[in-house]
Design a protein around this motif. Structure first.
Motif, short mmCIF file in Angstrom:
data_model
loop_
_atom_site.label_atom_id
_atom_site.label_comp_id
_atom_site.label_asym_id
_atom_site.label_seq_id
_atom_site.Cartn_x
_atom_site.Cartn_y
_atom_site.Cartn_z
N GLU A 1 82.01 -13.14 74.86
CA GLU A 1 81.62 -13.76 76.13
C GLU A 1 80.24 -13.35 76.60
O GLU A 1 79.60 -14.06 77.37
N ASN A 2 79.77 -12.18 76.18
CA ASN A 2 78.54 -11.67 76.77
C ASN A 2 77.41 -11.42 75.79
O ASN A 2 76.38 -10.90 76.17
N SER A 3 77.62 -11.74 74.51
CA SER A 3 76.56 -11.44 73.57
C SER A 3 76.36 -12.61 72.61
O SER A 3 77.09 -13.59 72.65
N HIS A 4 75.39 -12.46 71.76
CA HIS A 4 75.05 -13.50 70.80
C HIS A 4 74.35 -12.81 69.65
O HIS A 4 73.54 -11.92 69.87
N SER A 5 74.63 -13.25 68.40
CA SER A 5 74.08 -12.52 67.26
C SER A 5 72.56 -12.61 67.20
O SER A 5 71.91 -11.78 66.58
N GLN A 6 71.97 -13.64 67.86
CA GLN A 6 70.52 -13.83 67.77
C GLN A 6 69.74 -13.03 68.82
O GLN A 6 68.53 -13.10 68.87
N LYS A 7 70.46 -12.34 69.71
CA LYS A 7 69.75 -11.59 70.75
C LYS A 7 68.98 -10.42 70.15
O LYS A 7 69.44 -9.81 69.18
N PRO A 8 67.83 -10.07 70.73
CA PRO A 8 67.15 -8.84 70.30
C PRO A 8 68.08 -7.64 70.51
O PRO A 8 68.89 -7.66 71.44
N TRP A 9 67.95 -6.61 69.68
CA TRP A 9 68.93 -5.53 69.72
C TRP A 9 68.97 -4.83 71.08
O TRP A 9 70.01 -4.39 71.54
N LEU A 10 67.82 -4.77 71.74
CA LEU A 10 67.77 -4.09 73.03
C LEU A 10 68.74 -4.74 74.01
O LEU A 10 69.42 -4.07 74.78
N TYR A 11 68.80 -6.08 73.96
CA TYR A 11 69.66 -6.78 74.91
C TYR A 11 71.10 -6.80 74.48
O TYR A 11 72.00 -6.93 75.30
N LYS A 12 71.33 -6.66 73.16
CA LYS A 12 72.71 -6.45 72.72
C LYS A 12 73.19 -5.13 73.28
O LYS A 12 74.29 -5.01 73.82
N PHE A 13 72.34 -4.11 73.14
CA PHE A 13 72.64 -2.76 73.63
C PHE A 13 72.89 -2.78 75.12
O PHE A 13 73.93 -2.34 75.62
N ALA A 14 71.96 -3.36 75.85
CA ALA A 14 72.09 -3.39 77.31
C ALA A 14 73.21 -4.31 77.74
O ALA A 14 73.77 -4.14 78.83
N GLY A 15 73.56 -5.29 76.87
CA GLY A 15 74.65 -6.20 77.20
C GLY A 15 75.97 -5.47 77.35
O GLY A 15 76.90 -5.97 77.98
N THR A 16 76.07 -4.25 76.76
CA THR A 16 77.30 -3.48 76.87
C THR A 16 77.71 -3.28 78.33
O THR A 16 78.87 -3.36 78.67
N TRP A 17 76.70 -3.00 79.18
CA TRP A 17 77.07 -2.76 80.58
C TRP A 17 76.63 -3.90 81.49
O TRP A 17 76.70 -3.77 82.70
N GLY A 18 76.21 -5.01 80.89
CA GLY A 18 75.79 -6.15 81.70
C GLY A 18 76.94 -7.05 82.09
O GLY A 18 76.73 -8.21 82.36
N ASN A 19 78.16 -6.53 82.08
CA ASN A 19 79.33 -7.34 82.42
C ASN A 19 80.33 -6.44 83.13
O ASN A 19 80.19 -5.23 83.14
N HIS A 20 81.35 -7.06 83.70
CA HIS A 20 82.29 -6.29 84.53
C HIS A 20 82.97 -5.14 83.77
O HIS A 20 82.87 -3.98 84.16
N GLU A 21 83.64 -5.46 82.64
CA GLU A 21 84.42 -4.44 81.94
C GLU A 21 83.53 -3.31 81.43
O GLU A 21 83.84 -2.13 81.58
N GLY A 22 82.41 -3.70 80.80
CA GLY A 22 81.51 -2.70 80.23
C GLY A 22 80.93 -1.80 81.31
O GLY A 22 80.81 -0.59 81.12
N SER A 23 80.60 -2.38 82.48
CA SER A 23 80.00 -1.55 83.52
C SER A 23 81.04 -0.60 84.09
O SER A 23 80.73 0.54 84.45
N MET A 24 82.32 -1.02 84.14
CA MET A 24 83.35 -0.10 84.62
C MET A 24 83.56 1.04 83.62
O MET A 24 83.80 2.17 84.00
N LEU A 25 83.44 0.71 82.32
CA LEU A 25 83.59 1.76 81.31
C LEU A 25 82.43 2.75 81.40
O LEU A 25 82.62 3.96 81.31
N LEU A 26 81.23 2.23 81.63
CA LEU A 26 80.07 3.12 81.82
C LEU A 26 80.32 4.04 83.02
O LEU A 26 80.09 5.24 82.97
N TRP A 27 80.81 3.43 84.10
CA TRP A 27 81.09 4.17 85.33
C TRP A 27 82.04 5.34 85.05
O TRP A 27 81.76 6.49 85.40
N VAL A 28 83.16 5.04 84.37
CA VAL A 28 84.16 6.08 84.15
C VAL A 28 83.66 7.10 83.13
O VAL A 28 83.97 8.29 83.21
N ALA A 29 82.82 6.65 82.17
CA ALA A 29 82.27 7.60 81.20
C ALA A 29 81.37 8.61 81.91
O ALA A 29 81.46 9.82 81.66
#
Lengths: 175, 640
Positions: free
Chosen positions: B72-100
């Protein structure tokens, strides 16, 4: 520290949780009613949306009889859905004028051809200026204007079967 | 496999958090409260959560589309930086970052905290585990980031170019680190209240966390403000949007805490108040994140969340904040007050600082939530705009700046020396600026005029605490304070200059037209179409000249096909004394274009000030940490 003061933050929190719980249980109604309700219609004079027919101007609303204004566009799908209900309102004796927003004459003509023509006059509003002046932010919207040209009611979004009675009522009340 | 391992790590970490909480409550007897047990639990919890977050990053980098969140939040053609940052650019990922971050902070406290008693530390870590437990439950039951998708689709959906901005990639984690840093202050306050051990030791344990969190929040807010300034194309740098307020409120509370904590650490005073602030600062962080993420308040940043999640988080908030505030109300009577002080003293100045900051905080809180409360009580829809905030908060902020002219120079406990000589340099500068501004710019409003005077006065006054002492032996923390206060002066000057001297021109121009603005003469040279990856744009060429300097500005009006939107990309030219800011608007029927030009003298000082404030904080943090280390080594040598 004062005893009552100690519990103050807790009270603020309870008020906050109450307000948010209320919002969660009754999801936000994003409709913002027009500030124009109770105000006379803004002054405007629109050219006909279809050549050879009547255009629409604010002077048309001082006839002493309440009328409806339907804000629509040929490119708007919900407008097609509400078209039969506008025709029904027309049959019930409600005079209806229309404002065609950001539209082309041939498209408006085709729209009327296909979906029926309950409108007495259709003004063309290519830049949405009159639409915005009326306080309408989208299509379709329907306004009830009383006989002295005062905006009495605004219906946002398409008219649905359940809304017909209410619109007739608002129109009766505007008499 | 990686996804399942990540999920398993989350479950394990949640179980350990539950165990730690149970032990802290005394279920394991004294054995369970031993620091070695607590330390092992907190450390493994931190490592497991970090592993789970690492697993999610790995899945995003590898574009594993069998994971729903990645699809839902990524695409194989994205530059790696945005794949990386995409981890927390969404609800679930940002909550995981928060708890980490929450769990890792707990582990660091468990490993390195040496100032507190064993029981108090164990209670504080119990509180930290309770916080983490709730968010683990939220992740596992209501927003699992590792949910699989079967069959796996060929590619993902997330190629939204608007979110591909390096600023957006690192803005959220900076703020999150700041928010969660405040969680440690919260947990330490809970621990201290439970054990009735509220004193200088707690304050010293809290201080580096509060400082660190405050530095990150300062940077996050400064960056966010600049982003809104250049991206939204409205020429403003603060809009009092609910999301901006959500980050400002914890910052205000943390700023107050940062000052009151010094009274507690140095003099043992303001105990109840400091504990209250520590609880409030993190509570506001949680409330802010919740409001932003839930769509409860209408804002440009908000996105809708389903009611189950909203209710879940609201229950967590009510439980944590309500629990902590109840604990405070019940236990605070047992806390002894510290050493007394007179009104004219360093403590007195810090109390005044805290009262003013709290008043501003209250104003922002009420203004942000008032639309919600008004609609709940009377059904009326309204929004609270900048005029309210500006007219109510700015005078208080200026008063606070005025206080900074003298308070940092006062002595602890009692200051009998005459005030006036120490106030004189600042007052003279203020008076000079005031008179000059009346002569040269009689038309500006009283708020910007006062802002200019007080800001200018604060430039020398903020450095006065460094006077008359050996600079080599001055502690880094004092240098940090002076630098941060200097930064405040710089930022105030920028804000006042922007609101006093900004020139705005809305022109309808044909090609070849010339427009005068400020010192610039802007020539409208050309409009050419430009194409981007998924947008097309009209780009204006503006030749701006003043004296011998010439610069070309190229503002764009961009059209995106999907969804059909138009954005204005402002063009900004920065020179030493201000910014020229240009926006290209729409074309009218007759070959003329709307052009919007601003000349903003010294506007960059706003963000420069923000950076200086954060730098000052960093100096203070370094100073505190090295000094404590040295003292501890000395102390241990003395014992040996």
């Amino acid at each position: 520290m004062n005893r009552a003061l100690r519990f103050l933050p807790l009270l603020v929190l309870i008020a906050f949780v109450g307000a948010v719980a209320w919002r969660l249980s009754s999801p936000a109604d994003q409709k913002i009613p027009s500030k124009m309700i109770g105000q006379p219609v803004p002054t405007f004079a629109l050219a006909p949306a279809i050549p050879g027919r009547q255009g629409l101007s604010s002077a048309d609303f001082s006839s002493g009889r309440p009328r409806l204004i339907n804000v629509f566009a040929s490119w708007c799908v919900p407008c097609i859905a509400e078209a039969p209900l506008l025709t029904e309102l027309k049959h019930r004796g409600l005079p209806i004028d229309a404002i065609a927003v950001r539209d082309r004459p041939e498209d408006v003509a085709a729209f009327i051809e296909r979906n029926g023509d309950p409108f007495d006059r259709i003004g063309a509003d290519p830049e949405s200026q009159v639409q915005l002046a009326l306080g309408s932010s989208g299509v379709p919207e329907t306004f009830v204007i009383d006989g002295r040209g005062v905006v009495r009611y605004q219906h946002m979004g398409p008219i649905e079967p359940g809304d017909v009675a209410m619109i007739v009522q608002e129109w009766e009340a505007a008499k | 496999m990686i996804a399942e391992a990540g999920l398993a790590a989350l479950w394990l970490a949640a179980a350990l958090a539950a165990l730690q909480l149970a032990l802290a409550c005394g279920l394991g007897g004294d054995q369970g409260r031993r620091i070695s047990t607590v330390r092992a639990l907190a450390l493994s919890q931190g490592l497991l959560t970090l592993f789970a977050f690492g697993a999610l990053i790995f899945l995003f980098l590898r574009s594993d589309m069998s994971v729903l969140l990645v699809f839902e939040n990524s695409h194989s053609q994205k530059p790696w930086l945005y794949k990386f940052a995409g981890t927390w650019g969404n609800h679930e990922g940002s909550m995981l970052l928060w708890v980490a971050v929450l769990a890792v902070a707990g582990a660091i406290v468990a490993l390195f905290e040496r100032r507190l008693g064993e029981r108090t530390l164990s209670a504080a870590l119990g509180a930290q585990a309770a916080l983490a437990l709730g968010f683990f439950a939220f992740l596992l039951f209501a927003s699992n980031p590792f949910e699989r998708l079967s069959p796996a689709p060929l590619d993902g959906r997330g190629l939204n170019p608007l979110l591909q901005d390096p600023g957006l990639a690192f803005h959220p984690p900076t703020l999150y680190l700041g928010y969660v840093g405040l969680s440690v202050a919260f947990s330490l306050a809970v621990g201290g209240l439970v054990r009735s051990e509220v004193g200088p030791a707690i304050a010293r344990a809290m201080r580096p966390w509060v400082l660190g969190a405050w530095i990150l929040l300062t940077l996050g807010i400064t960056a966010g403000s600049y982003w809104a300034y250049y991206e939204l194309g409205w020429g403003g740098w603060w809009f009092w949007d609910p999301v901006e307020n959500a980050s400002l409120m914890p910052w205000l509370a943390a700023t107050a805490l940062l000052h009151s904590i010094n009274v507690l650490a140095a003099r043992g005073g303001l105990r109840a108040w400091t504990m209250m602030l520590a609880l409030i600062a993190f509570s506001l962080s949680m409330i802010g994140t919740f409001l932003v993420r839930s769509g409860i308040l209408t804002s440009v940043h908000a996105f809708a969340v389903d009611p189950t999640r909203g209710t879940f988080i609201l229950c967590l908030l009510a439980l944590y904040i309500g629990g902590a505030l109840t604990l405070f109300a019940v236990r605070i009577a047992h806390v002894k007050e510290g050493a007394p002080f007179e009104i004219v003293s360093r403590e007195g100045g810090l109390v005044a600082n805290n009262l003013l900051l709290s008043a501003i905080l209250g104003i922002v809180f009420v203004g942000t939530l008032y639309p919600l409360i008004a609609e709940a009580s009377s059904g009326e829809k309204l929004s609270v705009g900048a005029p309210y905030f500006n007219s109510v908060a700015s005078p208080l902020a200026l008063l606070l700046a005025g206080l900074m002219l003298i308070a940092p120079q006062l002595k602890w406990r009692r200051d009998a020396a005459p005030i006036l000589p120490r106030l004189a340099p600042g007052l003279l500068v203020a008076l000079a600026v005031l008179i000059t501004s009346f002569i040269l710019a009689p038309q500006i409003g009283w708020l910007p005029r006062l802002g200019l005077s007080i800001g200018a006065a604060l430039l020398p006054a903020s450095l006065l605490p460094l006077f008359g002492r050996s600079l080599r032996r001055t502690p880094l923390a004092v240098w940090g304070m002076a630098l941060a206060h200097f930064g405040v002066a710089v930022a105030i000057l920028g804000m006042a200059s922007d609101s006093a001297f900004t020139e705005e021109k809305l022109a309808v121009a044909r090609l070849g037209d010339r427009i005068e603005i400020g010192p610039w003469l802007v020539e409208f040279r050309d409009v050419t179409p430009v194409a981007g990856p998924n947008w097309s744009a009209l780009e204006a060429e503006l030749r701006a000249s003043r004296g011998l300097g010439v610069t070309i500005l190229e503002p764009q009006s961009r059209f995106f096909a999907e969804p059909p939107t138009t954005t204005n990309e402002a063009a900004i030219d920065t020179s030493w004394n201000g910014q020229l800011y240009a926006v290209l608007g729409e074309q009218d029927g007759q070959g003329r274009w709307q052009l919007r030009l601003w000349w903003k003298p010294f506007v960059t000082l706003i963000w420069l000030g923000g950076i200086l404030i954060a730098l000052g904080g960093t100096l203070a943090l370094l100073g505190r940490l090295t000094r404590e280390r040295r003292q501890r080594i000395l102390g241990e040598e003395a014992f040996a």
